[in-house]
Design a protein around this motif. Structure first.
Motif, PDB file in Angstrom:
ATOM      1  N   THR A 109      36.487  47.203  37.259  1.00  0.00           N
ATOM      2  CA  THR A 109      35.548  46.167  37.670  1.00  0.00           C
ATOM      3  C   THR A 109      35.754  44.876  36.882  1.00  0.00           C
ATOM      4  O   THR A 109      35.640  43.780  37.427  1.00  0.00           O
ATOM      5  CB  THR A 109      34.097  46.646  37.522  1.00  0.00           C
ATOM      6  OG1 THR A 109      33.852  47.034  36.160  1.00  0.00           O
ATOM      7  CG2 THR A 109      33.820  47.824  38.428  1.00  0.00           C
ATOM      8  N   LYS A 110      36.072  45.010  35.586  1.00  0.00           N
ATOM      9  CA  LYS A 110      36.318  43.820  34.772  1.00  0.00           C
ATOM     10  C   LYS A 110      37.508  43.031  35.303  1.00  0.00           C
ATOM     11  O   LYS A 110      37.458  41.803  35.434  1.00  0.00           O
ATOM     12  CB  LYS A 110      36.574  44.212  33.314  1.00  0.00           C
ATOM     13  CG  LYS A 110      35.348  44.665  32.552  1.00  0.00           C
ATOM     14  CD  LYS A 110      35.723  45.067  31.129  1.00  0.00           C
ATOM     15  CE  LYS A 110      34.508  45.484  30.318  1.00  0.00           C
ATOM     16  NZ  LYS A 110      34.881  45.867  28.937  1.00  0.00           N
ATOM     17  N   THR A 160      36.813  41.560  38.925  1.00  0.00           N
ATOM     18  CA  THR A 160      35.922  40.404  38.874  1.00  0.00           C
ATOM     19  C   THR A 160      36.643  39.182  38.322  1.00  0.00           C
ATOM     20  O   THR A 160      36.536  38.076  38.868  1.00  0.00           O
ATOM     21  CB  THR A 160      34.697  40.712  37.996  1.00  0.00           C
ATOM     22  OG1 THR A 160      34.007  41.850  38.530  1.00  0.00           O
ATOM     23  CG2 THR A 160      33.746  39.528  37.959  1.00  0.00           C
ATOM     24  N   VAL A 186      28.991  35.743  37.062  1.00  0.00           N
ATOM     25  CA  VAL A 186      29.377  37.092  36.651  1.00  0.00           C
ATOM     26  C   VAL A 186      28.397  37.642  35.623  1.00  0.00           C
ATOM     27  O   VAL A 186      27.992  38.814  35.689  1.00  0.00           O
ATOM     28  CB  VAL A 186      30.807  37.092  36.066  1.00  0.00           C
ATOM     29  CG1 VAL A 186      31.138  38.459  35.460  1.00  0.00           C
ATOM     30  CG2 VAL A 186      31.820  36.733  37.144  1.00  0.00           C
ATOM     31  N   GLU A 218      25.993  41.111  35.508  1.00  0.00           N
ATOM     32  CA  GLU A 218      25.916  42.062  34.405  1.00  0.00           C
ATOM     33  C   GLU A 218      24.469  42.263  33.959  1.00  0.00           C
ATOM     34  O   GLU A 218      24.075  43.371  33.585  1.00  0.00           O
ATOM     35  CB  GLU A 218      26.773  41.564  33.234  1.00  0.00           C
ATOM     36  CG  GLU A 218      28.266  41.579  33.510  1.00  0.00           C
ATOM     37  CD  GLU A 218      28.766  42.964  33.860  1.00  0.00           C
ATOM     38  OE1 GLU A 218      28.387  43.932  33.172  1.00  0.00           O
ATOM     39  OE2 GLU A 218      29.540  43.089  34.834  1.00  0.00           O
TER      40      GLU A 218
END
Length: 232
Positions: A144-145, A148, A182, A186
């Motif tokens: 996911t990091k 993104t 982003v 989170e």
């Protein structure tokens, strides 16, 4: 004059950059680079089987390395983590001193036959940034990091290509906004995990995702990852 301390591919790349603005990352550019370096065409083709496409890939990877080198010369110890990510993206773009070469590369890797290569390069840039910043995630967060950041980087590159503001000030403001978006995501994830009701609803999906493992750091394959079975 050819720099003999460079590898043959580096020599071809430097020679090609002179022609990319006019002919793109094309066969014409590759042949011109071979001619300008005086390299044996057989050697040049052995080094770059796909011609200018391989040089475009090398140009992108050179920018990634320059980004890492730049980071090593900067003091980022007092920055917030989100600011460090933004700084790395900025270092990467500032490493690309030839905007037309990037523009032509974007066009090349938008073609269907080269789109997977382009996606792989962007993912590689995101991976390089996270690794440089000390990412140690081993689960689904590894993916996911990078996914993104790949989206943030791609959008910022496209904005940068059309930015005529002084010092690319509008690009850096655009980048900051994307990073902030982003961070908001989170925060929502953290709120879900801290909520007794929502965390119960997410128990099943979270269990499933917990078995997704990052690729081996010692021997990664071309596959995006691996599946770890349930632990006993």
């Amino acid at each position: 004059m050819t720099n003999t301390s460079q590898t043959p591919k580096e020599q071809l790349l430097d020679a090609a950059l002179i022609h990319v603005a006019f002919d793109g990352w094309s066969e014409a550019t590759f042949k011109a680079a071979v001619r300008d370096t005086g390299m044996d065409p057989t050697v040049a083709r052995a080094v770059c089987p796909r011609g200018a496409v391989d040089l475009a890939v090398a140009y992108h990877k050179r920018g990634d390395q320059q980004m890492i080198d730049r980071m090593k010369s900067e003091d980022m110890s007092q920055m917030k983590f989100s600011a460090k990510v933004a700084a790395m993206v900025r270092f990467r773009l500032e490493a690309a001193t030839d905007k037309e070469a990037v523009r032509r590369g974007t066009t090349l890797f938008a073609l269907p036959q080269y789109a997977p290569e382009g996606a792989k390069l962007v993912w590689g840039t995101a991976d390089a940034i996270w690794n440089a910043l000390g990412d140690t995630s081993e689960d689904v967060n590894w993916y996911t990091k990078r996914a993104t950041l790949s989206a943030v980087y791609s959008a910022t590159v496209l904005f940068w290509l059309g930015d005529t503001s002084e010092g690319h000030a509008e690009t850096w403001a655009f980048l900051d906004r994307r990073i902030e978006n982003v961070m908001q995501i989170e925060k929502v994830k953290a709120q879900v995990n801290s909520s007794p009701t929502l965390s119960m609803l997410m128990a099943g999906p979270n269990w499933l995702l917990s078995h997704v493992k990052a690729p081996s750091r010692t021997a990664r394959s071309d596959l995006p990852g691996s599946w770890g079975g349930p632990r006993s």
